[in-house]
Design a protein around this motif. Structure first.
Motif, PDB file in Angstrom:
ATOM      1  N   UNK A  42       0.942  -1.195  -0.016  1.00 41.47           N
ATOM      2  CA  UNK A  42      -0.025  -0.046  -0.132  1.00 41.47           C
ATOM      3  C   UNK A  42       0.983   1.364   0.009  1.00 41.47           C
ATOM      4  N   UNK A  43       1.965   1.238   0.681  1.00 39.47           N
ATOM      5  CA  UNK A  43       2.656   2.516   0.894  1.00 39.47           C
ATOM      6  C   UNK A  43       3.487   2.561  -0.341  1.00 39.47           C
ATOM      7  N   UNK A  44       3.715   1.738  -1.263  1.00 44.02           N
ATOM      8  CA  UNK A  44       4.150   1.866  -2.751  1.00 44.02           C
ATOM      9  C   UNK A  44       3.216   2.257  -3.829  1.00 44.02           C
ATOM     10  N   UNK A  45       2.176   1.619  -3.561  1.00 44.20           N
ATOM     11  CA  UNK A  45       0.941   1.404  -4.585  1.00 44.20           C
ATOM     12  C   UNK A  45       0.165   2.958  -4.351  1.00 44.20           C
ATOM     13  N   UNK A  46       0.026   3.412  -3.102  1.00 45.56           N
ATOM     14  CA  UNK A  46      -0.651   4.601  -2.943  1.00 45.56           C
ATOM     15  C   UNK A  46      -2.056   4.363  -3.230  1.00 45.56           C
ATOM     16  N   UNK A  47      -2.724   5.390  -3.924  1.00 50.46           N
ATOM     17  CA  UNK A  47      -4.286   5.325  -4.283  1.00 50.46           C
ATOM     18  C   UNK A  47      -4.357   4.561  -5.474  1.00 50.46           C
ATOM     19  N   UNK A  48      -3.264   4.019  -6.097  1.00 57.40           N
ATOM     20  CA  UNK A  48      -3.417   3.311  -7.285  1.00 57.40           C
ATOM     21  C   UNK A  48      -3.591   1.707  -7.269  1.00 57.40           C
ATOM     22  N   UNK A  49      -3.710   1.257  -5.900  1.00 53.39           N
ATOM     23  CA  UNK A  49      -3.917  -0.160  -5.461  1.00 53.39           C
ATOM     24  C   UNK A  49      -4.817  -0.036  -4.452  1.00 53.39           C
ATOM     25  N   UNK A  50      -5.523  -1.416  -4.680  1.00 53.72           N
ATOM     26  CA  UNK A  50      -6.685  -1.613  -3.596  1.00 53.72           C
ATOM     27  C   UNK A  50      -6.098  -2.770  -3.150  1.00 53.72           C
ATOM     28  N   UNK A  51      -5.527  -3.149  -1.664  1.00 53.71           N
ATOM     29  CA  UNK A  51      -4.998  -4.181  -1.387  1.00 53.71           C
ATOM     30  C   UNK A  51      -5.648  -4.843  -0.311  1.00 53.71           C
ATOM     31  N   UNK A  52      -5.866  -6.237  -0.494  1.00 51.47           N
ATOM     32  CA  UNK A  52      -6.596  -7.073   0.474  1.00 51.47           C
ATOM     33  C   UNK A  52      -5.445  -8.026   1.082  1.00 51.47           C
ATOM     34  N   UNK A 142       8.354  -4.874  -5.269  1.00 55.82           N
ATOM     35  CA  UNK A 142       7.094  -4.229  -5.310  1.00 55.82           C
ATOM     36  C   UNK A 142       6.844  -3.330  -6.234  1.00 55.82           C
ATOM     37  N   UNK A 143       7.584  -2.045  -6.506  1.00 60.91           N
ATOM     38  CA  UNK A 143       7.721  -1.074  -7.534  1.00 60.91           C
ATOM     39  C   UNK A 143       7.787  -1.772  -8.832  1.00 60.91           C
ATOM     40  N   UNK A 144       8.720  -2.670  -9.152  1.00 58.43           N
ATOM     41  CA  UNK A 144       9.039  -3.387 -10.339  1.00 58.43           C
ATOM     42  C   UNK A 144       7.852  -3.883 -10.886  1.00 58.43           C
ATOM     43  N   UNK A 145       6.930  -4.707  -9.797  1.00 58.96           N
ATOM     44  CA  UNK A 145       5.976  -5.572 -10.156  1.00 58.96           C
ATOM     45  C   UNK A 145       4.662  -4.732 -10.515  1.00 58.96           C
ATOM     46  N   UNK A 146       4.363  -3.584  -9.630  1.00 56.08           N
ATOM     47  CA  UNK A 146       3.392  -2.648  -9.814  1.00 56.08           C
ATOM     48  C   UNK A 146       3.626  -1.959 -11.275  1.00 56.08           C
ATOM     49  N   UNK A 147       4.870  -1.430 -11.413  1.00 56.00           N
ATOM     50  CA  UNK A 147       5.002  -0.949 -12.809  1.00 56.00           C
ATOM     51  C   UNK A 147       4.796  -1.709 -14.036  1.00 56.00           C
ATOM     52  N   UNK A 148       5.159  -2.863 -13.792  1.00 57.20           N
ATOM     53  CA  UNK A 148       4.875  -3.895 -14.911  1.00 57.20           C
ATOM     54  C   UNK A 148       3.405  -3.901 -15.283  1.00 57.20           C
ATOM     55  N   UNK A 149       2.592  -3.877 -14.078  1.00 55.45           N
ATOM     56  CA  UNK A 149       1.338  -4.324 -14.248  1.00 55.45           C
ATOM     57  C   UNK A 149       0.511  -3.011 -14.849  1.00 55.45           C
ATOM     58  N   UNK A 150       1.086  -1.902 -14.303  1.00 54.29           N
ATOM     59  CA  UNK A 150       0.525  -0.764 -14.737  1.00 54.29           C
ATOM     60  C   UNK A 150       1.530   0.352 -15.011  1.00 54.29           C
ATOM     61  N   UNK A 161       7.996   4.732  -3.813  1.00 51.34           N
ATOM     62  CA  UNK A 161       9.087   3.580  -3.556  1.00 51.34           C
ATOM     63  C   UNK A 161      10.436   4.497  -2.822  1.00 51.34           C
ATOM     64  N   UNK A 162      10.554   5.708  -3.387  1.00 44.87           N
ATOM     65  CA  UNK A 162      11.863   6.357  -3.058  1.00 44.87           C
ATOM     66  C   UNK A 162      11.507   6.899  -1.713  1.00 44.87           C
ATOM     67  N   UNK A 163      10.450   7.423  -1.523  1.00 43.24           N
ATOM     68  CA  UNK A 163       9.857   7.976  -0.149  1.00 43.24           C
ATOM     69  C   UNK A 163       9.673   7.003   0.889  1.00 43.24           C
ATOM     70  N   UNK A 164       9.249   6.000   0.554  1.00 38.74           N
ATOM     71  CA  UNK A 164       9.059   4.780   1.473  1.00 38.74           C
ATOM     72  C   UNK A 164      10.389   4.365   1.942  1.00 38.74           C
ATOM     73  N   UNK A 165      11.570   4.332   0.998  1.00 40.67           N
ATOM     74  CA  UNK A 165      12.867   3.731   1.391  1.00 40.67           C
ATOM     75  C   UNK A 165      13.535   4.773   2.279  1.00 40.67           C
ATOM     76  N   UNK A 166      13.219   5.965   2.354  1.00 37.93           N
ATOM     77  CA  UNK A 166      13.765   6.908   3.173  1.00 37.93           C
ATOM     78  C   UNK A 166      13.283   6.523   4.706  1.00 37.93           C
ATOM     79  N   UNK A 167      11.971   6.288   4.653  1.00 41.83           N
ATOM     80  CA  UNK A 167      11.333   6.013   5.909  1.00 41.83           C
ATOM     81  C   UNK A 167      12.151   4.707   6.703  1.00 41.83           C
TER      82      UNK A 167
END
Length: 299
Positions: A42-52, A142-150, A161-167
């Motif tokens: 969810x942190x990497x996908x943000x509003x562009x993913x709906x995670x269950x 996760x970033x690689x997989x999400x980017x390939x899917x969308x 991903x860059x923001x969360x890596x800093x976290x």
């Protein structure tokens, strides 16, 4: 008539501009195996993913039993994430039962794993997320997989991903600030099962446990007796139980050794929204604070 023409001519450029804006990409329907992983996705996908998350808050991913609802979620998922390294032993059965056609993304690929001897076999420790250094590998995968899917939202996933890596870097620094000043002989605690190996490797903390890497294992009387003697010999002063499994055995060992309760740790499951660990960031900080406080008290 003139006024209507003027209004139309004024509105026309705005209409053209609006129509030229590309439609926002479709929100990806994503499944993650357990809550810790679901939060990072969810942190990497943000509003562009709906995670269950298949395993819910305070759930044990080792002993999880999927339901028909879980099979339904998986079947309709566009993308599925697992941690891997043997954690989700139930996933193949769920995939077969659900009819899911995809291949889960294993986010732990690339992490330098640790192994140990358990019941005469060499096994890989799956609890990689208890070091934020490892979670940075998760984020990249996760970033690689999400980017390939969308691909349309690849730039957003990269920024997230860059923001969360800093976290995660900040979490790592925070843990070092808490533990680096504690004498090595005080960095020892008792927990329910051997799930803090990566945490221990990163911050030079020794964790002793009556159970192995999975809560599905059972400790023999001889193993428990050996652990009790080790705790006494090494003067381990604090014990913790875990939110996702039975605390009775660790309490039994603690009574036999005189170890004092340090509180509850969140090891392989987040709390619910009202608890102290509803996100990975809060979970890690909470665990660090609990363990460091117990060590300081015993010092």
């Amino acid at each position: 008539m003139i006024s209507r023409r003027l209004l139309l001519s004024a509105a026309l450029p705005a209409l053209i501009a609006f129509s030229s804006v590309p439609a926002s990409a479709e929100t990806l329907k994503v499944v993650a195996s357990f809550t810790v992983l679901a939060d990072v996705v969810s942190q990497v996908g943000g509003d562009h993913v709906n995670v269950t998350s298949l395993v819910g808050p305070n759930g044990d991913p080792h002993e999880f039993e999927p339901s028909p609802a879980d099979a339904k979620h998986l079947k309709t998922a566009q993308l599925t994430f697992v941690s891997g390294e043997g954690l989700e032993g139930w996933m193949d059965r769920l995939i077969s039962a659900s009819g899911y056609k995809g291949t889960p993304v294993t986010v732990s690929d690339g992490i330098k794993t640790r192994t140990m001897e358990e019941d005469g076999e060499t096994v890989t420790d799956p609890h990689v997320w208890n070091s934020p250094v490892n979670v940075k590998v998760w984020v990249a995968n996760i970033e690689k997989a999400l980017s390939a899917a969308n691909p349309a939202d690849a730039g957003i996933f990269k920024a997230n991903a860059e923001r969360y890596t800093k976290t995660l870097d900040a979490l790592d620094a925070y843990a070092h600030s808490k533990f680096d000043t504690i004498p090595d002989d005080r960095r020892k605690v008792l927990t329910s099962h051997d799930a803090f190996g990566y945490f221990g490797r990163e911050y030079n903390v020794s964790f002793l446990a009556p159970l192995g890497m999975s809560t599905e294992t059972e400790a023999s009387a001889a193993d428990v007796a050996k652990l009790i003697e080790q705790i006494k010999a090494e003067h381990v002063k604090s014990y913790f139980f875990e939110n996702s499994n039975d605390p009775r055995l660790v309490r039994q060992v603690a009574r036999a050794t005189g170890a004092q309760p340090g509180g509850e740790l969140y090891v392989e499951s987040l709390s619910d929204a009202k608890g102290p660990a509803p996100t990975y960031e809060k979970m890690f900080r909470y665990n660090v604070d609990q363990i460091a406080a117990a060590m300081a008290k015993s010092s």
